[in-house]
Design an enzyme around this catalytic site. Sequence first.
Site, PDB file in Angstrom:
ATOM      1  N   CYS A  18      -3.495  26.247 -18.054  1.00 16.44           N
ATOM      2  CA  CYS A  18      -2.694  25.682 -16.972  1.00 16.44           C
ATOM      3  C   CYS A  18      -3.296  26.128 -15.640  1.00 16.44           C
ATOM      4  O   CYS A  18      -4.220  26.950 -15.595  1.00 16.44           O
ATOM      5  CB  CYS A  18      -1.249  26.161 -17.080  1.00 16.44           C
ATOM      6  SG  CYS A  18      -1.075  27.962 -16.898  1.00 16.44           S
ATOM      7  N   GLU A 132       6.105  39.706 -17.303  1.00  8.25           N
ATOM      8  CA  GLU A 132       6.728  38.895 -16.260  1.00  8.25           C
ATOM      9  C   GLU A 132       8.170  39.343 -16.021  1.00  8.25           C
ATOM     10  O   GLU A 132       8.621  39.457 -14.878  1.00  8.25           O
ATOM     11  CB  GLU A 132       6.692  37.417 -16.642  1.00  8.25           C
ATOM     12  CG  GLU A 132       7.315  36.529 -15.574  1.00  8.25           C
ATOM     13  CD  GLU A 132       7.465  35.079 -16.004  1.00  8.25           C
ATOM     14  OE1 GLU A 132       8.452  34.436 -15.569  1.00  8.25           O
ATOM     15  OE2 GLU A 132       6.622  34.585 -16.764  1.00  8.25           O
TER      16      GLU A 132
END
Length: 313
Positions: A18, A132
């Site tokens: 991505c 994250e």
Amino acid sequence: MTEHPPRSVLLASPRSFCAGVERAIEIVERLLDQRGGPVYVRKQIVHNVHVVRSLEARGAVFVEELSEVPFGATAVFSAHGVSPAVRAEAVSRSLDVLDATCPLVTKVHSEARRFAERGDTIVLIGHAGHEEVEGTLGEAPDQMVLVETVEDVLALDITGPVSYLTQTTLAVDETAEVVEALQRKFPQLRGPGSDDICYATTNRQIAIRDVAAQSDLVLVVGSKNSSNSVRMVELAARGGTPAYLIDDASEIDPAWLTGVGSVGLSAGASAPPELVDEVVSALRALGPVSVSTHTTATETIAFTLPLAVRRAG
């Protein structure tokens, strides 16, 4: 002797890198080109063993914590983001920091600060221990609570205004169930202006669901610690298709292919595209195959590199 028809390989698209992953890898590559090694990277730059090994071979040094980085050295924050405490530690060690945090993770951090400033208790939907999640929790540790399941939501005891955020790499359908549970429990619940689950995660899940419905077996190329890759395998399996996560072609078990006429193939957002080509080659070595691509979305997003590593002109 009867010839068997070729086994069909259905390539899901989009698949593999991505924009956030491409940006993070390019930051480290450009630093190595411009400054030479060592360039220290806190945690894996992206969650893929092949990417990490390739960068290590060029002079990147991956560390768990900044305490392992020499005073004043060049350091990179991974695509998954870091907490304010880690940023403060970098300043205290006079590190020359390049931030490879995905802009879509940065968006979640900004929302966390905004929600905290208005006095909300923030419910973060995510997986405990994921880098994250650790970084996002660090933005407002006294005002944020982590949930993973609907059961976790039912156990919450919160008074006052409540808002929610999510990790960017979750399963879209499962997350929707958790959000619905939050809305039932906290009717005044507020959330982000746009989904936190990133476009690439969503697109790859839609693509793998489409391909899995037409396949006898699904293979997803990605590392075990890649959240978005694991979610893709789970999604295919929930639809009733046997699915396996593999780091590369060497992990294919030929027994999986017994009686299989069609193989759905994709790769998580942090897996290099050439690994998919190697899987196709490995399948060809086991018998004739026909390959077709099934596209459910076209991705055109690109993220700007930090000024410090942009090439002149």
